[in-house]
Design a protein around this motif. Structure first.
Motif, short mmCIF file in Angstrom:
data_model
loop_
_atom_site.label_atom_id
_atom_site.label_comp_id
_atom_site.label_asym_id
_atom_site.label_seq_id
_atom_site.Cartn_x
_atom_site.Cartn_y
_atom_site.Cartn_z
N LYS A 115 0.94 -1.13 0.01
CA LYS A 115 0.13 -0.10 -0.06
C LYS A 115 0.72 1.44 -0.11
CE LYS A 115 -3.88 -2.18 2.61
NZ LYS A 115 -4.56 -2.26 3.80
N GLU A 116 2.03 1.22 0.74
CA GLU A 116 2.89 2.30 0.64
C GLU A 116 3.22 2.87 -0.68
OE1 GLU A 116 7.91 3.09 1.87
OE2 GLU A 116 6.42 1.38 2.92
N GLY A 117 3.59 1.88 -1.46
CA GLY A 117 3.86 2.21 -3.17
C GLY A 117 2.66 2.89 -3.85
N LEU A 118 1.30 2.32 -3.57
CA LEU A 118 0.50 2.89 -4.00
C LEU A 118 -0.01 4.34 -3.73
CD1 LEU A 118 -2.43 -0.09 -3.69
CD2 LEU A 118 -1.09 0.72 -5.85
N VAL A 119 0.28 4.77 -2.31
CA VAL A 119 0.38 5.88 -1.86
C VAL A 119 1.16 6.94 -2.38
CG1 VAL A 119 0.65 7.65 0.13
CG2 VAL A 119 -0.71 5.24 0.12
N GLU A 120 2.64 6.41 -2.56
CA GLU A 120 3.67 7.09 -3.38
C GLU A 120 3.48 7.39 -4.62
OE1 GLU A 120 7.92 5.59 -4.46
OE2 GLU A 120 7.83 5.79 -2.23
N GLU A 121 2.81 6.54 -5.34
CA GLU A 121 2.60 6.73 -6.82
C GLU A 121 1.37 7.67 -6.91
OE1 GLU A 121 2.66 5.67 -10.93
OE2 GLU A 121 4.03 5.56 -9.05
N ALA A 122 0.40 7.57 -5.95
CA ALA A 122 -0.75 8.53 -6.08
C ALA A 122 -0.13 10.00 -5.65
CB ALA A 122 -1.70 8.28 -5.26
N SER A 123 0.67 9.97 -4.98
CA SER A 123 1.45 11.32 -4.66
C SER A 123 2.02 12.06 -5.84
CB SER A 123 2.30 11.34 -3.25
OG SER A 123 1.57 10.88 -2.31
N ARG A 124 2.90 10.91 -6.50
CA ARG A 124 3.67 11.42 -7.64
C ARG A 124 2.88 11.82 -8.75
NH1 ARG A 124 5.86 9.43 -12.49
NH2 ARG A 124 4.58 7.46 -12.02
N LYS A 125 1.74 11.37 -9.06
CA LYS A 125 0.81 11.78 -9.92
C LYS A 125 -0.10 13.03 -9.71
CE LYS A 125 1.42 8.23 -12.98
NZ LYS A 125 1.88 8.64 -14.40
N ALA A 126 -0.12 13.30 -8.24
CA ALA A 126 -1.09 14.54 -7.91
C ALA A 126 -0.44 15.81 -8.45
CB ALA A 126 -1.07 14.53 -6.33
#
Length: 233
Positions: free
Chosen positions: A222-233
């Motif tokens: 899940k940490e990776g999904l949060v990181e990816e979402a932040s990168r795309k934001a």
């Protein structure tokens, strides 16, 4: 997304080297299948054919396995095989020992409706051992009924099954399937994931009329999904 956030929970499939269900593969030049696909002699262009059981490798079983009117793998809703993964470690128990409800209740507050529940038996190292691949711990019917009551949407194991091998008619499977809960068998690498830290995806081939299908099971932190979402934001 970074590779470190992914864990493959799937046994590799080895043509001609499987111990439990025969699995064969043949690769040929593409023109043997489709003569119209002409190509230069120095061009590598192959097509392969598989001969296999639906229970080869890491696979998911759905209600049609035991219920004549149950959903097959093409009908079964894929969203019910994707979700938060909870891991229960029963690897300290001896093979052929029953996993009781009292033993599982300590995980009660970790499991919520909609979770996917995987059992770590430590028996995945016996996957290709024809003499001992069924030497696993099994779930009592009380445990299976409790899982159903908790609202778990899918369960899995790194062993070859969940049943007492001396029980007739696979009562554990049937109890799950009557509740429309699929079962994943022969997982691996459960020592590389942590409970409630991963989303897991179990993706069967949507073949009509089939009771099971080999699957690729992937856990994403899940940490990776949060990181990816932040990168795309």
């Amino acid at each position: 997304m970074k590779r470190e956030y992914f864990v493959d929970l799937t046994q590799r499939m080895l043509p001609g080297r499987e111990a439990n269900f025969e699995f064969q593969a043949k690769s040929s030049d593409a023109t043997e299948f489709m003569p119209q696909l002409q190509h230069d002699d120095d061009v590598w262009y192959i097509i392969s054919r598989l001969d296999m059981c639906t229970h080869n490798g890491t696979h998911v079983e759905v209600p049609y396995h035991h219920l004549k009117d149950g959903l097959d793998v093409a009908q079964f809703p894929v969203n019910q095989m994707c979700g938060n993964m909870v891991l229960i470690d029963i690897s300290d128990k001896e093979p052929f020992a029953e996993v009781t409800l009292d033993e599982i209740m300590k995980y009660d507050d970790q499991i919520a409706a909609g979770d996917i529940l995987f059992f770590k038996t430590g028996r995945d190292n016996l996957f290709r051992d024809p003499d001992h691949w069924c030497d696993y711990q099994y779930l009592s019917i009380d445990v299976i009924n409790w899982i159903i009551q908790k609202g778990v949407i899918c369960i899995g194991t790194d062993a070859a099954g969940i049943e007492d091998i001396e029980a007739k008619n696979q009562p554990g499977h049937c109890t799950l399937f009557r509740a429309n809960i699929p079962l994943v068998e022969s997982l691996t690498n459960l020592d590389k994931v942590e409970s409630n830290q991963y989303l897991v995806f179990v993706l069967p081939l949507p073949i009509e009329g089939m009771e099971a299908s080999p699957v690729r099971v992937v856990a994403i932190k899940k940490e990776g999904l949060v990181e990816e979402a932040s990168r795309k934001a």
